[in-house]
Design an enzyme around this catalytic site. Structure first.
Site, PDB file in Angstrom:
ATOM      1  N   HIS A 109     -41.976 -30.800  32.166  1.00 45.00           N
ATOM      2  CA  HIS A 109     -42.676 -30.149  33.299  1.00 45.00           C
ATOM      3  C   HIS A 109     -44.178 -29.999  33.036  1.00 45.00           C
ATOM      4  O   HIS A 109     -44.930 -29.698  33.942  1.00 45.00           O
ATOM      5  CB  HIS A 109     -42.022 -28.809  33.674  1.00 45.00           C
ATOM      6  CG  HIS A 109     -42.351 -27.660  32.774  1.00 45.00           C
ATOM      7  ND1 HIS A 109     -42.202 -26.340  33.155  1.00 45.00           N
ATOM      8  CD2 HIS A 109     -42.823 -27.616  31.505  1.00 45.00           C
ATOM      9  CE1 HIS A 109     -42.565 -25.544  32.172  1.00 45.00           C
ATOM     10  NE2 HIS A 109     -42.938 -26.292  31.154  1.00 45.00           N
ATOM     11  N   GLU A 112     -34.441 -28.114  31.823  1.00 44.65           N
ATOM     12  CA  GLU A 112     -35.562 -27.847  32.742  1.00 44.65           C
ATOM     13  C   GLU A 112     -35.053 -27.293  34.060  1.00 44.65           C
ATOM     14  O   GLU A 112     -33.874 -27.434  34.411  1.00 44.65           O
ATOM     15  CB  GLU A 112     -36.302 -29.159  33.045  1.00 44.65           C
ATOM     16  CG  GLU A 112     -37.055 -29.733  31.874  1.00 44.65           C
ATOM     17  CD  GLU A 112     -38.567 -29.723  32.064  1.00 44.65           C
ATOM     18  OE1 GLU A 112     -39.052 -29.228  33.092  1.00 44.65           O
ATOM     19  OE2 GLU A 112     -39.251 -30.218  31.152  1.00 44.65           O
ATOM     20  N   ASP A 129     -35.289 -22.499  19.810  1.00 43.54           N
ATOM     21  CA  ASP A 129     -34.040 -23.008  20.398  1.00 43.54           C
ATOM     22  C   ASP A 129     -33.093 -23.503  19.307  1.00 43.54           C
ATOM     23  O   ASP A 129     -31.878 -23.264  19.378  1.00 43.54           O
ATOM     24  CB  ASP A 129     -34.331 -24.134  21.401  1.00 43.54           C
ATOM     25  CG  ASP A 129     -34.908 -23.592  22.707  1.00 43.54           C
ATOM     26  OD1 ASP A 129     -34.908 -22.363  22.898  1.00 43.54           O
ATOM     27  OD2 ASP A 129     -35.367 -24.394  23.542  1.00 43.54           O
ATOM     28  N   GLU A 151     -42.625 -28.692  38.512  1.00 45.20           N
ATOM     29  CA  GLU A 151     -41.178 -28.504  38.361  1.00 45.20           C
ATOM     30  C   GLU A 151     -40.554 -29.520  39.307  1.00 45.20           C
ATOM     31  O   GLU A 151     -41.152 -29.879  40.314  1.00 45.20           O
ATOM     32  CB  GLU A 151     -40.771 -27.087  38.756  1.00 45.20           C
ATOM     33  CG  GLU A 151     -41.409 -25.992  37.903  1.00 45.20           C
ATOM     34  CD  GLU A 151     -41.003 -26.045  36.450  1.00 45.20           C
ATOM     35  OE1 GLU A 151     -39.843 -26.364  36.152  1.00 45.20           O
ATOM     36  OE2 GLU A 151     -41.861 -25.780  35.576  1.00 45.20           O
TER      37      GLU A 151
HETATM   38  C1  LIG Z   1     -44.144 -25.654  27.219  1.00 47.29           C
HETATM   39  S1  LIG Z   1     -43.989 -25.828  25.523  1.00 47.29           S
HETATM   40  C2  LIG Z   1     -42.242 -25.786  25.298  1.00 47.29           C
HETATM   41  C3  LIG Z   1     -41.843 -25.438  23.919  1.00 47.29           C
HETATM   42  C4  LIG Z   1     -40.352 -25.304  23.663  1.00 47.29           C
HETATM   43  N1  LIG Z   1     -39.637 -26.530  23.855  1.00 47.29           N
HETATM   44  C5  LIG Z   1     -39.791 -24.203  24.486  1.00 47.29           C
HETATM   45  O1  LIG Z   1     -39.105 -24.462  25.471  1.00 47.29           O
HETATM   46  O2  LIG Z   1     -40.058 -23.040  24.205  1.00 47.29           O
HETATM   47  C6  LIG Z   1     -44.375 -27.529  25.261  1.00 47.29           C
HETATM   48  C7  LIG Z   1     -44.412 -27.944  23.818  1.00 47.29           C
HETATM   49  O3  LIG Z   1     -44.793 -29.331  23.759  1.00 47.29           O
HETATM   50  C8  LIG Z   1     -45.604 -29.480  22.621  1.00 47.29           C
HETATM   51  N2  LIG Z   1     -46.415 -30.708  22.751  1.00 47.29           N
HETATM   52  C9  LIG Z   1     -47.461 -30.919  23.584  1.00 47.29           C
HETATM   53  N3  LIG Z   1     -47.924 -32.147  23.417  1.00 47.29           N
HETATM   54  C10 LIG Z   1     -47.182 -32.733  22.461  1.00 47.29           C
HETATM   55  C11 LIG Z   1     -47.163 -34.022  21.860  1.00 47.29           C
HETATM   56  N4  LIG Z   1     -48.044 -34.965  22.218  1.00 47.29           N
HETATM   57  N5  LIG Z   1     -46.231 -34.284  20.929  1.00 47.29           N
HETATM   58  C12 LIG Z   1     -45.326 -33.329  20.561  1.00 47.29           C
HETATM   59  N6  LIG Z   1     -45.290 -32.082  21.091  1.00 47.29           N
HETATM   60  C13 LIG Z   1     -46.201 -31.802  22.026  1.00 47.29           C
HETATM   61  C14 LIG Z   1     -46.434 -28.226  22.597  1.00 47.29           C
HETATM   62  O4  LIG Z   1     -47.044 -27.999  21.343  1.00 47.29           O
HETATM   63  C15 LIG Z   1     -45.391 -27.174  22.979  1.00 47.29           C
HETATM   64  O5  LIG Z   1     -44.752 -26.650  21.852  1.00 47.29           O
END
Ligand SMILES: C[S@@+](CC[C@H](N)C(=O)[O-])C[C@H]1O[C@@H](n2cnc3c(N)ncnc32)[C@H](O)[C@@H]1O
Length: 445
Positions: A353, A382, A291, A409
């Site tokens: 989400h 979102e 992004d 969602e």
């Molecule tokens: C569903 S993905 C969305 C990624 C990106 N924002 C996108 O829309 O393509 C959720 C992201 O949250 C990150 N994530 C999960 N737990 C996390 C944490 N405790 N701290 C930071 N990032 C985290 C994951 O590694 C992942 O990259």
């Protein structure tokens, strides 16, 4: 056929003030048996007749009129026609045909696709326009020609590749995209970390007496994948699967309007008073930085710094993928204190989400502590589920969230409740079209 009869082959529909429910017709509040419908259930014709015949003529007209002037390069034009055509298929299809599509074709197509991806057969098929035989493709991939011929036949029957003769096939747009890792990683990704959770959902819901799932460490995901780990702990323990997941994250929203496009959110409203050393955007949980890379491409002259934050293993992968030099990558767990204070905007795309309201409140409260009043914003990118007419991509994702994360969602009312409970207020929700994530702009309350 009378009006009543035209409605008899569907479980519940409404025409001229008459509501129909399984085998009964409701007139002025009284439920009376609908004889034709009762008959259709009794002799099974309901299962072998068009699903909603009363909708067919209107949908045929709609498809014909939309198809006349369609501009296939225009996303909205093309997708409106596609949705009308899909509705026509749903109306025409009989319940028996729908059963076969759901029960036979979807799982088998998936198996054929994933096998094709693993063999890299789509890369061979798609390298030029020349048709190729199953034997050629087997020789190029090392697969058994008899097995591969069966897989290819199903892929052609399902529209993934084009049959040009007996056991001979040609590329399509789908097969070409299946030769690209960013797109084809979706298939092993779903098998390795999503689908078993979804398939375990009915049993899990039953076990939990049909309560709405609320514990991401004890939901259908753990049942389906036979693990005690939360989804993101599972990712940490399985780097190859995490890489497939991150690639899927970078690909699933391609080709749709993005909040940073002109005409969606007012991006330049973020620029005043941002100096070169100030942080313009922090992408919290920003995965591979796709992004922010898109933002840099679309807003070359935007002032200030762009910071990507995610878990250490994801940041390591993002660095390997060679982020744009101007994007700063930072390891950060969003359940801990936000180290970047006073940024112009803290941006999160498809992050909240993944989490229950309690977890989201922790993530948002962490941002609140870092924000500068009257200056900093939180930008949440979102889905906002509408009260009616929700889009199937969004509802699919909602059930994936239910199964694999015990999360959801959210509707507009839910977003207001959640954001306000963390000390923020929504200033405006910017939306483009069905199925595209909105941009929810928030400030300190
Ligand atoms: C569903 S993905 C969305 C990624 C990106 N924002 C996108 O829309 O393509 C959720 C992201 O949250 C990150 N994530 C999960 N737990 C996390 C944490 N405790 N701290 C930071 N990032 C985290 C994951 O590694 C992942 O990259």
């Amino acid at each position: 056929m009378t009006e009543t009869k035209s409605l008899t082959l569907n479980g519940a529909s409404h025409t001229n003030g008459k509501a129909h429910t399984n085998g009964k017709i409701k007139v002025n509040g009284d439920v009376q048996p609908n004889e034709q419908l009762v008959d259709a259930f009794a002799d099974g014709t309901v299962a072998i007749s068009a699903n909603t015949p009363e909708l067919v003529p209107g949908l045929v007209d709609q498809v014909a009129s939309l198809g006349k002037d369609v501009n296939l390069q225009d996303h909205k034009d093309r997708s409106t026609l596609l949705e009308a055509a899909r509705s026509l298929v749903y109306a025409l299809e009989t319940p028996r045909e729908a059963m076969i599509r759901y029960c036979w074709s979807q799982a088998t197509l998936y198996a054929a696709l994933e096998t094709g991806v693993d063999l890299d057969v789509f890369a061979v098929l798609s390298k030029d326009e020349k048709p190729k035989t199953a034997t050629d493709l087997a020789a190029a991939t090392g697969a058994d020609p008899v097995m591969l011929a069966r897989i290819l036949k199903h892929l052609a029957a399902m529209g993934v590749i084009l049959e040009t003769g007996p056991n001979e096939y040609r590329r399509t747009g789908i097969s070409s995209s299946l030769s690209m890792k960013r797109y084809n990683d979706a298939y092993p990704c779903m098998t390795n970390c999503i689908t078993a959770g979804v398939l375990a959902l009915p049993a899990q819901l039953k076990k939990d007496s049909y309560a709405n799932p609320s514990n991401g460490k004890d939901c259908a995901f753990q049942r389906g994948f036979n693990t005690d780990l939360h989804f993101f702990e599972f990712m940490k323990a399985n780097p190859e699967i995490a890489s497939q997941f991150n690639n899927h994250m970078s690909a699933y929203h391609q080709g749709r309007p993005s909040w940073m496009d002109v005409g969606f959110y007012n991006v330049p409203s973020l620029f005043p008073n941002v100096e070169q050393n100030d942080v313009l955007l922090v992408d919290v949980g920003g995965s591979m930085g796709h992004d922010l890379s898109e933002f840099r491409r679309k807003w070359r002259d935007a002032p200030g710094r762009l910071v990507l934050q995610d878990l250490p293993e994801v940041i390591a992968q993002a660095k390997i993928m060679q982020l744009h030099w101007s994007i700063e990558a930072m390891e950060h767990d969003f359940f801990t204190e936000q180290p970047i204070k006073g940024a112009r905007a803290y941006y999160m795309h498809s992050v909240l989400h993944d989490w229950t309201d309690d977890h989201c409140r922790k993530i948002l409260t962490g941002l609140v502590g870092a924000m500068k009043r009257g200056y900093s914003k939180v930008l949440i990118n979102e889905n906002v589920i509408p009260d009616t007419n929700a889009y199937w991509e969004t509802t699919s994702l909602d059930l994936i969230m239910m199964a694999d994360f015990a999360s959801t969602e959210r509707t507009e009312a839910h977003w207001h409740r959640l954001v306000e409970s963390a000390g923020l207020k929504i200033t405006k929700i910017w939306s483009a079209q069905k199925g595209v994530e909105s941009l929810i702009e928030c400030e300190l309350a």
